[in-house]
Design an enzyme around this catalytic site. Structure first.
Site, mmCIF file in Angstrom:
data_model
loop_
_atom_site.group_PDB
_atom_site.id
_atom_site.type_symbol
_atom_site.label_atom_id
_atom_site.label_comp_id
_atom_site.label_asym_id
_atom_site.label_seq_id
_atom_site.Cartn_x
_atom_site.Cartn_y
_atom_site.Cartn_z
ATOM 1 N N GLY A 12 20.866 33.458 -1.878
ATOM 2 C CA GLY A 12 20.407 33.135 -3.230
ATOM 3 C C GLY A 12 20.365 31.641 -3.501
ATOM 4 C CB THR A 13 22.738 28.894 -2.689
ATOM 5 O OG1 THR A 13 23.831 29.563 -3.322
ATOM 6 C CG2 THR A 13 22.833 27.402 -2.923
ATOM 7 C CG ASN A 46 26.262 34.490 -12.554
ATOM 8 O OD1 ASN A 46 25.335 33.980 -13.175
ATOM 9 N ND2 ASN A 46 27.362 33.822 -12.239
ATOM 10 C CD GLN A 81 25.197 38.936 -9.970
ATOM 11 O OE1 GLN A 81 25.458 40.135 -9.950
ATOM 12 N NE2 GLN A 81 25.931 38.056 -9.324
ATOM 13 C CB SER A 134 21.600 36.898 -2.797
ATOM 14 O OG SER A 134 22.704 36.781 -1.940
ATOM 15 C CB ALA A 135 21.262 40.517 1.767
ATOM 16 C CG HIS A 136 26.344 38.272 -0.690
ATOM 17 N ND1 HIS A 136 27.434 38.160 -1.524
ATOM 18 C CD2 HIS A 136 25.606 37.159 -0.902
ATOM 19 C CE1 HIS A 136 27.351 37.010 -2.194
ATOM 20 N NE2 HIS A 136 26.242 36.391 -1.839
ATOM 21 C CB THR A 192 16.230 30.695 15.329
ATOM 22 O OG1 THR A 192 15.751 29.680 16.193
ATOM 23 C CG2 THR A 192 16.262 32.033 16.050
ATOM 24 C CB CYS A 248 40.073 27.498 -9.906
ATOM 25 S SG CYS A 248 41.584 27.464 -10.826
HETATM 26 N N1 PLP Z 1 22.335 33.216 -8.429
HETATM 27 C C1 PLP Z 1 23.167 34.072 -9.037
HETATM 28 C C2 PLP Z 1 22.834 34.591 -10.400
HETATM 29 C C3 PLP Z 1 24.341 34.488 -8.395
HETATM 30 O O1 PLP Z 1 25.164 35.335 -9.023
HETATM 31 C C4 PLP Z 1 24.624 33.978 -7.108
HETATM 32 C C5 PLP Z 1 25.883 34.344 -6.412
HETATM 33 O O2 PLP Z 1 26.958 34.309 -6.976
HETATM 34 C C6 PLP Z 1 23.719 33.091 -6.509
HETATM 35 C C7 PLP Z 1 22.582 32.734 -7.208
HETATM 36 C C8 PLP Z 1 23.960 32.511 -5.150
HETATM 37 O O3 PLP Z 1 23.685 33.463 -4.142
HETATM 38 P P1 PLP Z 1 24.279 33.304 -2.675
HETATM 39 O O4 PLP Z 1 25.720 33.656 -2.744
HETATM 40 O O5 PLP Z 1 23.498 34.280 -1.845
HETATM 41 O O6 PLP Z 1 24.031 31.893 -2.238
#
Ligand code: PLP
Length: 396
Positions: free
Chosen positions: A70-71, A148, A182, A202-204, A240, A325
């Site tokens: 996601g980042t 989130n 999310q 984001s997959a996780h 890759t 934190c």
């Molecule tokens: N955007 C949102 C709204 C998220 O909740 C998160 C993860 O906490 C991210 C982006 C970042 O995703 P990633 O952990 O895959 O980099």
């Protein structure tokens, strides 16, 4: 008992996704760019995953770019769209994830102007405020689909219509990005219905592996490069391919069944009504907003959220605060702050995030723990206040 209620942070990898990934760590080790049979099989697996992800959001497979999560998707969408356009103004909101906020701040240092839109007390941005913020050199609007911390859904479809109208009246260079990290996998998503040009995945967050994600890029949208290297991913993201990760993402996308979330929503709603019934002086945040089915953000007034978090952890229950934190100081959540909560209430708030694996027994156990811990913490903080000679209103 172990209870995991931090699924907005990350989810358990689905067993079927693990099975689908396993061969790509060993006998199917090919590089998807290689011309031999190993490479061709890896390439076929990547392309199947591309179709699986595309079908989850109703896009064309050629509009999906695989990347590290996601980042990176947010960075590529925002920096890519901004640097690839001639306008110097960007619109976003105050409640975005740091992946969006920090990227916008990086563009401010590069000379861009950024408007950070305010939200209402339920954490929603107003469609009119987006319309009013559009300027002649606005090139990008980036507004998250679901928050989130609170799960509040933003009116992306309506904003998409405003942007379509603006384009029709001369602002044809406007691009619309949504961080749907999310919401993907938790609700039906259709990129055409939302009217977005760019969408981060984001997959996780939906039972896929960590460190892999995707960016939807509508056909015809130009993006400047973030990384330089080979010609992978239609020349948009070199490196890759993480074949096993991409296969896991594809499988998770296929498995993300919307109907599962009806049960999760009912459980979440039951949990919230029980917390309100058992513990006095609590507030469910963003309750009046349309929300994701799995997130609950609750303020337990007159307690320290960190203390509740630790007490729950000691009983095997994982939740989270919105606070970051860093170096020993607790930074209060920028999301709850933007919604108008006092600093004390922000620091007394916890997020509980469910998944399709969450059970009623687990929530029942959590409710009993909350019912015991919260009154105890309140008592302790009141006694501390008396000891320190503080007036009642400034205790806790
Ligand atoms: N955007 C949102 C709204 C998220 O909740 C998160 C993860 O906490 C991210 C982006 C970042 O995703 P990633 O952990 O895959 O980099």
């Amino acid at each position: 008992m172990k209870v995991y209620l931090d699924n907005a942070a990350t989810t358990a990898l689905d067993r079927e996704a693990i099975q689908a990934m396993l061969p790509y760590f060993s006998e199917e080790m090919g590089n998807a760019q290689s011309v031999h049979s190993f490479g061709r099989r890896a390439k076929a697996a990547v392309e199947q995953a591309r179709r699986q992800v595309a079908s989850l959001i109703n896009s064309d497979p050629t509009e999906i770019i695989f990347l590290s999560g996601g980042t990176e998707a947010d960075n590529l969408a925002i920096r890519g769209a901004a640097l690839g356009a001639s306008g110097r103004h960007i619109i976003t909101t105050r409640i975005e994830h740091p992946a969006v906020l920090a990227t916008c701040q990086s563009l401010e240092r590069d000379g861009f102007r950024v408007t950070y839109l305010q939200v209402d007390e339920d954490g929603r941005v107003k469609v009119e405020s987006v319309r009013d913020a559009i300027e002649s050199d606005t090139s990008l609007i980036s507004i998250m689909h679901a928050n989130n911390e609170t799960g509040a859904l933003q009116p992306i479809e309506e904003i998409g219509r405003v942007i379509a109208q603006s384009r029709a009246s001369g602002f044809e260079h406007l691009r619309f990005h949504t961080d749907a990290v999310q919401s993907v996998g938790k609700m039906a998503i259709d990129v055409d219905r939302l009217g977005v040009d760019l969408l981060s995945i984001s997959a996780h967050k939906f039972h896929g592996p960590k460190g892999v994600g995707a960016l939807y890029v509508r056909k015809g949208v130009r993006l400047a490069k973030l990384l330089y290297g080979g010609h992978h991913e239609r020349d948009r993201r070199p490196g890759t391919e993480n074949v096993a990760g991409i296969v896991g993402l594809g499988k998770a996308a296929e498995l993300a069944r919307v109907e599962d979330m009806t049960r999760v929503r009912a459980l979440r709603d039951w949990f919230e009504s029980e917390v309100s019934a058992r513990v006095p002086d609590v507030k469910i945040n963003a309750v009046a907003a349309e929300r994701l089915p799995n997130i609950s953000n609750i303020t337990f007034r007159r307690i320290d959220g960190e203390a509740l978090l630790i007490a729950l952890d000691l009983r095997g229950i994982a939740a989270s605060t919105g606070s970051a934190c860093s170096s020993g100081s607790v930074e209060p959540s920028h999301v709850l702050t933007a919604m108008g909560l006092s600093r004390k209430d922000v620091l007394a708030s916890l997020r509980f995030s469910l998944s399709r694996e969450t059970t009623r027994e687990e929530l029942d156990y959590t409710l009993r723990a909350i019912g015991e811990i919260v009154p105890h913490l309140r008592l302790v903080s009141e006694e501390d206040g008396i000891e320190m000679g503080l007036p009642v209103e400034s205790r806790s």
